[in-house]
Design a protein around this motif. Structure first.
Motif, PDB file in Angstrom:
ATOM      1  N   LYS A  22     -41.042  11.954 -56.518  1.00 55.28           N
ATOM      2  CA  LYS A  22     -40.454  10.789 -55.863  1.00 55.28           C
ATOM      3  C   LYS A  22     -39.033  10.498 -56.332  1.00 55.28           C
ATOM      4  N   LEU A  69     -49.132   5.381 -57.685  1.00 55.04           N
ATOM      5  CA  LEU A  69     -47.673   5.439 -57.623  1.00 55.04           C
ATOM      6  C   LEU A  69     -47.181   6.300 -56.469  1.00 55.04           C
ATOM      7  N   ASP A  71     -46.258   5.859 -53.351  1.00 54.06           N
ATOM      8  CA  ASP A  71     -45.086   5.445 -52.571  1.00 54.06           C
ATOM      9  C   ASP A  71     -44.146   4.543 -53.370  1.00 54.06           C
ATOM     10  N   ALA A  72     -44.313   4.508 -54.667  1.00 54.62           N
ATOM     11  CA  ALA A  72     -43.527   3.605 -55.493  1.00 54.62           C
ATOM     12  C   ALA A  72     -42.075   4.052 -55.610  1.00 54.62           C
ATOM     13  N   THR A  73     -41.162   3.091 -55.582  1.00 54.44           N
ATOM     14  CA  THR A  73     -39.756   3.384 -55.829  1.00 54.44           C
ATOM     15  C   THR A  73     -39.556   3.534 -57.335  1.00 54.44           C
ATOM     16  N   GLU A  76     -39.974   0.259 -59.011  1.00 58.60           N
ATOM     17  CA  GLU A  76     -41.381  -0.129 -59.064  1.00 58.60           C
ATOM     18  C   GLU A  76     -42.128   0.636 -60.156  1.00 58.60           C
ATOM     19  N   ILE A  77     -41.780   1.914 -60.311  1.00 59.41           N
ATOM     20  CA  ILE A  77     -42.385   2.717 -61.375  1.00 59.41           C
ATOM     21  C   ILE A  77     -42.035   2.125 -62.730  1.00 59.41           C
ATOM     22  N   GLN A  80     -44.049  -1.169 -63.211  1.00 59.38           N
ATOM     23  CA  GLN A  80     -45.478  -0.971 -63.444  1.00 59.38           C
ATOM     24  C   GLN A  80     -45.771  -0.322 -64.789  1.00 59.38           C
TER      25      GLN A  80
END
Length: 234
Positions: A22, A69, A71-73, A76-77, A80
């Motif tokens: 990602k 995770l 689709d996490a940006t 966001e990662i 979290q």
């Protein structure tokens, strides 16, 4: 048969990586030699192509082992994993910090942001004068023990700018949810040691006097102000 199985295995492995990779390694926004003699091409090559690239690769590898995770940006990662998965957080934050840092610099930058009137006005309002800001930012950069970062952030609660420092990979966004980074200086040794050895204060001085991309900082302020709804009072 063996060859066909090997091909299928490689294909599936690549597809697996594509599904979970990602985080991208952004290209530098300038040529390797663009910041010379303040920062050498050799430093940029090692810093970007080795260190930054490793943080990105490790983040992607660790994402593949984490659930939730998909689709996490990158932000966001970081959010979290902060406080719960230090390995993932450190690498994700370093990937973010470095991508941000590259854009904080440009050839023939630095000095006072006289053309960025809104930014300059807020610096004076927040610190009393530009010289006081420089003193505070330099102190943060030069006193970050070991490895870390110096930051200029917008405090969305007060609407003012603050200088802070973080140690290791830590990002101000995760320290305080009201803090929005608009400028950073990398003070890990790999950012300056080839050019300055142990003279971090000289590197910090040159960063502020000759490298800061005030257009990028001003754009960050505009975005942060609009995002946090404090733009009308700046």
């Amino acid at each position: 048969m063996i060859s066909m199985l090997s091909t299928v295995t490689i294909f599936l492995a690549l597809r697996f990586q594509e599904c979970f990779a990602k985080v991208d390694l952004p290209a530098l926004p300038y040529d390797y030699k663009a910041l010379e003699p303040i920062i050498s091409s050799k430093t940029l090559e090692y810093h970007h192509d080795k260190h930054h690239a490793k943080y990105v690769a490790t983040t992607n590898s660790m994402i593949a082992e984490e659930s939730g995770l998909g689709d996490a940006t990158l932000e966001e990662i970081m959010k979290q994993s902060y406080g719960s998965n230090i390995g993932l957080y450190n690498n994700a934050a370093q990937a973010w910090n470095h991508a941000f840092y590259w854009n904080c610099m440009k050839a023939k930058g630095g000095g006072k942001p006289t053309k960025q009137k809104k930014l300059m006005g807020l610096i004076k309002t927040s610190f009393g004068s530009f010289d006081v800001f420089v003193k505070e930012f330099s102190n943060a950069a030069n006193t970050a023990f070991g490895s870390g970062w110096a930051w200029l952030v917008l405090d969305s609660e007060s609407g003012k700018l603050l200088v802070t420092k973080t140690i290791g990979a830590e990002n101000p966004m995760n320290v305080n949810s009201n803090w929005i980074p608009i400028l950073t200086c990398d003070v890990w040794e790999h950012a300056y040691y080839l050019d300055y050895q142990n003279l971090r204060p000289t590197y910090t001085h040159n960063f502020l006097e000759k490298l800061v991309n005030w257009d990028f900082v001003a754009d960050n302020l505009e975005t942060a102000s609009a995002k946090r709804g404090v733009g009308s009072e700046l």
